[in-house]
Design a protein around this motif. Structure first.
Motif, PDB file in Angstrom:
ATOM      1  N   ALA A  25       0.849  -1.164   0.057  1.00  0.00           N
ATOM      2  CA  ALA A  25      -0.113   0.045   0.020  1.00  0.00           C
ATOM      3  C   ALA A  25       1.059   1.290  -0.016  1.00  0.00           C
ATOM      4  O   ALA A  25       0.540   2.262  -0.605  1.00  0.00           O
ATOM      5  N   GLY A  26       2.029   1.153   0.565  1.00  0.00           N
ATOM      6  CA  GLY A  26       2.911   2.282   0.851  1.00  0.00           C
ATOM      7  C   GLY A  26       3.361   2.562  -0.628  1.00  0.00           C
ATOM      8  O   GLY A  26       3.663   3.680  -1.117  1.00  0.00           O
ATOM      9  N   VAL A  27       3.939   1.629  -1.173  1.00  0.00           N
ATOM     10  CA  VAL A  27       4.442   1.696  -2.760  1.00  0.00           C
ATOM     11  C   VAL A  27       3.439   2.322  -3.765  1.00  0.00           C
ATOM     12  O   VAL A  27       4.001   3.286  -4.296  1.00  0.00           O
ATOM     13  N   TYR A  28       2.589   1.988  -3.416  1.00  0.00           N
ATOM     14  CA  TYR A  28       1.446   2.249  -4.490  1.00  0.00           C
ATOM     15  C   TYR A  28       1.011   3.571  -4.168  1.00  0.00           C
ATOM     16  O   TYR A  28       0.569   4.329  -5.111  1.00  0.00           O
ATOM     17  N   SER A  29       0.765   4.099  -2.810  1.00  0.00           N
ATOM     18  CA  SER A  29       0.563   5.478  -2.655  1.00  0.00           C
ATOM     19  C   SER A  29       1.697   6.316  -2.966  1.00  0.00           C
ATOM     20  O   SER A  29       1.110   7.637  -3.453  1.00  0.00           O
ATOM     21  N   GLU A  30       2.697   5.957  -2.888  1.00  0.00           N
ATOM     22  CA  GLU A  30       3.847   7.096  -3.147  1.00  0.00           C
ATOM     23  C   GLU A  30       4.321   6.969  -4.793  1.00  0.00           C
ATOM     24  O   GLU A  30       4.674   7.915  -5.285  1.00  0.00           O
ATOM     25  N   GLN A  31       4.242   5.893  -5.277  1.00  0.00           N
ATOM     26  CA  GLN A  31       4.785   5.779  -6.695  1.00  0.00           C
ATOM     27  C   GLN A  31       3.732   5.428  -7.787  1.00  0.00           C
ATOM     28  O   GLN A  31       4.100   5.488  -8.742  1.00  0.00           O
ATOM     29  N   GLY A  32       2.487   5.252  -7.353  1.00  0.00           N
ATOM     30  CA  GLY A  32       1.417   4.828  -8.297  1.00  0.00           C
ATOM     31  C   GLY A  32       1.497   3.606  -8.910  1.00  0.00           C
ATOM     32  O   GLY A  32       2.428   2.843  -8.312  1.00  0.00           O
ATOM     33  N   ALA A  33       0.618   3.216  -9.890  1.00  0.00           N
ATOM     34  CA  ALA A  33       0.704   1.853 -10.306  1.00  0.00           C
ATOM     35  C   ALA A  33       1.892   1.500 -10.961  1.00  0.00           C
ATOM     36  O   ALA A  33       2.370   0.318 -10.838  1.00  0.00           O
ATOM     37  N   ALA A  34       2.366   2.529 -11.609  1.00  0.00           N
ATOM     38  CA  ALA A  34       3.561   2.254 -12.661  1.00  0.00           C
ATOM     39  C   ALA A  34       4.787   1.738 -11.548  1.00  0.00           C
ATOM     40  O   ALA A  34       5.579   1.081 -12.185  1.00  0.00           O
TER      41      ALA A  34
END
Length: 204
Positions: free
Chosen positions: A23-32
């Motif tokens: 969730a942290g990766v998705y929140s900070e970097q987006g789907a890409a």
């Protein structure tokens, strides 16, 4: 000495830890920016651990939203069961969808505004009824048609139109936030009025 196998509680703790990292990766970097390696590094676990707990990157990402949605779907089912009139039930379900989107914005964005990056495999398409919310809408439309309360037509298509109508009211102000849209709740409320007026059979 052989290591004791992890307990169910320990496995669940690791699972939650990996989900929090994802969730942290998705929140900070987006789907890409979502990848098994990025999540593993953030969670300080092996890449193999992610596959062991979730089967795939897609399984991990889906788990972030599908598990919380189970409780919401149960609440929606209880709501539907308590409303006998199918037209009122349809309107109540649509309003409940709006309320969930406003009360749980991160869940709504993740579960319903998530755009699958090319790095994730394309999922197999299942029946529309596999989505509990869609199944409730379809059932309300079918019952309304059987009672002569709602217009004729393929109930699956009519349910999709109703869902798409309110979803667009909620999604457009998010996806096109550079434009001066009215408040999503106001747009959705007006859309529900329009949808119900169009679907309902006049008693006159």
């Amino acid at each position: 000495m052989a290591r004791k196998p992890a307990t169910a509680e320990q496995k669940q703790a690791v699972r939650r830890h990996i989900q929090k990292a994802a969730a942290g990766v998705y929140s900070e970097q987006g789907a890409a920016g979502v990848s098994v390696r990025a999540i593993a590094q953030r969670a300080d676990v092996s890449i193999g651990a992610i596959y062991a707990y979730f089967g795939s990157l897609q399984g991990l990402m889906q788990s972030l939203w599908m598990e919380p949605l189970e409780a919401i779907n149960a609440q929606l089912a209880d709501l539907a069961a308590g409303i006998a009139d199918p037209v009122e039930r349809l309107a109540a379900l649509l309003n409940a969808y709006v309320q969930v989107a406003q009360a749980r914005p991160e869940l709504f964005r993740g579960a319903f505004l998530f755009v699958r990056p090319e790095t994730l495999p394309k999922p197999d398409r299942g029946p529309l009824e596999d989505a509990p919310f869609a199944a409730l809408l379809i059932a309300a439309v079918q019952e309304g048609q059987a009672l002569g309360r709602l217009r004729g037509g393929d109930p699956r298509v009519l349910a999709q139109v109703a869902w798409a109508g309110i979803h667009g009211c909620l999604a457009l102000p998010v996806n096109l936030d550079r434009l001066d849209f009215a408040a999503p709740t106001a747009l959705a409320a007006r859309m529900i009025e329009i949808l119900i007026a169009d679907l309902a059979v006049s008693s006159r």
